[in-house]
Motif scaffolding. Structure first.
Motif, PDB file in Angstrom:
ATOM      1  N   VAL A   1      10.165   9.164  -9.219  1.00  0.00           N
ATOM      2  CA  VAL A   1      11.893   7.456  -8.988  1.00  0.00           C
ATOM      3  C   VAL A   1      10.598   6.722  -7.915  1.00  0.00           C
ATOM      4  O   VAL A   1       9.728   6.454  -7.753  1.00  0.00           O
ATOM      5  N   GLU A   2      10.659   5.698  -8.089  1.00  0.00           N
ATOM      6  CA  GLU A   2       9.816   4.401  -7.476  1.00  0.00           C
ATOM      7  C   GLU A   2      10.052   4.578  -6.024  1.00  0.00           C
ATOM      8  O   GLU A   2      11.010   4.555  -5.375  1.00  0.00           O
ATOM      9  N   SER A   3       9.074   4.038  -5.227  1.00  0.00           N
ATOM     10  CA  SER A   3       9.498   4.664  -4.052  1.00  0.00           C
ATOM     11  C   SER A   3       7.804   3.870  -3.427  1.00  0.00           C
ATOM     12  O   SER A   3       6.945   3.856  -3.758  1.00  0.00           O
ATOM     13  N   ASN A   4       8.304   3.572  -1.860  1.00  0.00           N
ATOM     14  CA  ASN A   4       6.475   3.057  -1.308  1.00  0.00           C
ATOM     15  C   ASN A   4       5.692   4.617  -0.913  1.00  0.00           C
ATOM     16  O   ASN A   4       4.973   4.355   0.301  1.00  0.00           O
ATOM     17  N   LEU A   5       6.824   5.460  -0.883  1.00  0.00           N
ATOM     18  CA  LEU A   5       5.728   6.446  -0.536  1.00  0.00           C
ATOM     19  C   LEU A   5       4.216   7.168  -0.618  1.00  0.00           C
ATOM     20  O   LEU A   5       4.736   7.131  -1.742  1.00  0.00           O
ATOM     21  N   PRO A   6       3.538   7.445   0.060  1.00  0.00           N
ATOM     22  CA  PRO A   6       2.097   7.597  -1.128  1.00  0.00           C
ATOM     23  C   PRO A   6       2.586   9.037  -1.330  1.00  0.00           C
ATOM     24  O   PRO A   6       3.652   9.589  -1.845  1.00  0.00           O
TER      25      PRO A   6
END
Length: 154
Positions: free
Chosen positions: A4-9
């Motif tokens: 899933v695309e996410s801003n989490l590193p």
């Protein structure tokens, strides 16, 4: 979590995945520890089938729901336990009743645990000392704690 695309590193994603897997493993382990001593069948052994003494045969299940059958050859070795989620345990030490005697240093098997094929996977052995005092120890993988529902005791 990784697709899933996410801003989490990436390190945060690994941390979340590790927490989820760890929590699942711990909860499974706790359920197994609580449910391991639960007796699903209890059978009284008559003296004719137990070398002249009464005994008890208890079936429990392991984590993978495979049956383990524990035969206690002398119910005197089953005592109340303080362990949570269990009613009985195999005694760690015992004293012979008055009037009975046995030679010090003698060992005898008090209980055995077998798998569903009848292969012995563990034994509970008592070593008799002076004055009829016995100390017990396990050999192999014996089921020591039992949670017996009252309906099975009838």
């Amino acid at each position: 979590m990784f697709i899933v695309e996410s801003n989490l590193p990436l390190t945060a994603r690994f941390a979340l995945a590790s927490i989820a897997v760890g929590t699942s493993g711990i909860s499974t382990g706790l359920v197994a520890w609580c449910g391991m001593p639960y007796v699903i069948t209890l059978r009284r052994l008559n003296p004719e089938e137990n070398s002249g003494a009464e005994g008890v045969e208890m079936t429990t299940l392991n984590l993978f729901l495979r049956p383990k059958i524990t035969t206690v050859y002398d119910p005197m070795f089953l005592v109340e336990t303080k362990r949570a989620f269990a009613k009985w345990e195999l005694a760690g030490a015992i004293t012979l009743p008055a009037g009975k005697s046995i030679a010090p240093g003698t060992e005898e098997t008090v209980a055995e645990t077998t798998d569903k094929e009848g292969n012995i996977i563990g034994r509970w052995i008592v070593t008799w000392g002076n004055d009829g005092e016995g100390t017990c120890h396990q050999v192999g993988d014996i089921i020591r704690y039992f949670n017996v529902h009252e309906e099975l005791l009838i």
